[in-house]
Design an enzyme around this catalytic site. Structure first.
Site, short mmCIF file in Angstrom:
data_model
loop_
_atom_site.label_atom_id
_atom_site.label_comp_id
_atom_site.label_asym_id
_atom_site.label_seq_id
_atom_site.Cartn_x
_atom_site.Cartn_y
_atom_site.Cartn_z
N LYS A 113 0.86 -1.19 0.00
CA LYS A 113 0.00 0.00 0.00
C LYS A 113 0.89 1.24 0.00
O LYS A 113 1.77 1.38 0.86
CB LYS A 113 -0.89 -0.04 1.24
CG LYS A 113 -2.17 0.74 1.12
CD LYS A 113 -3.04 0.44 2.33
CE LYS A 113 -4.36 1.16 2.30
NZ LYS A 113 -5.11 0.96 3.56
O1 G3P Z 1 -9.14 2.04 4.40
C1 G3P Z 1 -8.94 3.34 4.88
C2 G3P Z 1 -9.63 3.47 6.17
O2 G3P Z 1 -8.98 2.72 7.16
C3 G3P Z 1 -9.85 4.85 6.64
O3 G3P Z 1 -11.04 4.81 7.31
O4 G3P Z 1 -12.72 5.55 8.88
O5 G3P Z 1 -10.30 6.17 9.22
O6 G3P Z 1 -11.63 7.21 7.40
P1 G3P Z 1 -11.45 6.00 8.26
#
Ligand code: G3P
Length: 232
Positions: free
Chosen positions: A101
């Site tokens: 990634k």
């Molecule tokens: O896959 C990306 C994710 O982990 C981010 O999620 O909820 O932190 O915006 P969030």
């Protein structure tokens, strides 16, 4: 309101990834029978208290062992080209299902191009615009991660972006897979499917939320009550 895509560039059913580094949740999703892969990021690894190179490598291997056949995204920490290549090679050597990634920055695009040329799968992360999605696909990214929830957080429409990228990839015949990330709830999953995402990566509770409907509960209670009545 998101518009439907003209077409989708890769015609396979949408895959379900779980967005966590929590081994118990990954096991639960695997046992549920719907798990196609896992995504992690440095924040999710920190949340599980996984620190130090050896522990981090071991944790990725443990995740790969639970998932079995399915891609597992492991994020580089370096932000310069040489550092990303060095880290990415180490991560890719952990397991054949590791996807490196890489953040959407200039050296990240250079690194994705290098990984692609060297047969290493990549996930280009922190995507917030169609322009970024075109660059990542040109570099040959395996997956592209637009962050739906974080776009919604600033009162833009994350699903509009999924639709737009879906149209562009279909028109241009890019084979990078759209991995809708920062999914926060079951409706995000439904909308991402509608808008042509190839993959959703979600917390386990968003996936489990797809199960719920009060009429299902009422209907099942009635079936069981009727069965009991006529069999007692
Ligand atoms: O896959 C990306 C994710 O982990 C981010 O999620 O909820 O932190 O915006 P969030």
């Amino acid at each position: 309101m998101a518009t439907l895509p003209i077409a989708r560039s890769t015609f396979v059913p949408m895959k379900f990834f779980i967005d966590t580094a929590n081994l118990a949740q990954i096991k639960e999703a695997k046992e549920f029978g719907i798990l196609d892969g896992v995504t992690t990021n440095p924040s999710l690894m920190a949340k599980e208290g996984i620190t130090g190179v050896e522990n981090i490598m071991k944790h990725y291997k443990d995740i790969c062992n639970i998932v079995g056949k399915g891609d597992v995204s492991a994020e580089v920490i370096a932000t310069d080209f040489e550092g990303m290549i060095e880290e990415g090679k180490i991560l890719a050597a952990i397991d054949s299902n590791i996807v490196v990634k890489v953040p959407m920055i200039k050296d990240g695009i250079k690194a994705i191009s290098w990984f692609t040329a060297n047969g290493i799968k990549t996930n280009c992360t922190l995507i917030f615009s169609a322009g970024q999605s075109i660059l990542a696909a040109k570099a040959g990214a395996t997956y592209l991660s637009p962050f739906i929830g974080r776009i919604d957080d600033i009162s833009w429409d994350g699903m509009e972006l999924i639709s737009q990228i879906s149209d562009i990839y279909a028109i241009q015949d890019f084979d990078t897979q759209i991995l809708a990330a920062s999914i926060r709830n079951p409706l995000h999953i439904v909308k991402a499917a509608e808008c042509g995402a190839h993959v959703v990566t979600c917390p386990l509770d968003a996936i489990m939320g797809l199960l719920n409907h009060p009429l299902t509960d009422i209907g099942l209670a009635k079936f069981l009550a009727d069965h009991k009545k006529s069999n007692s």
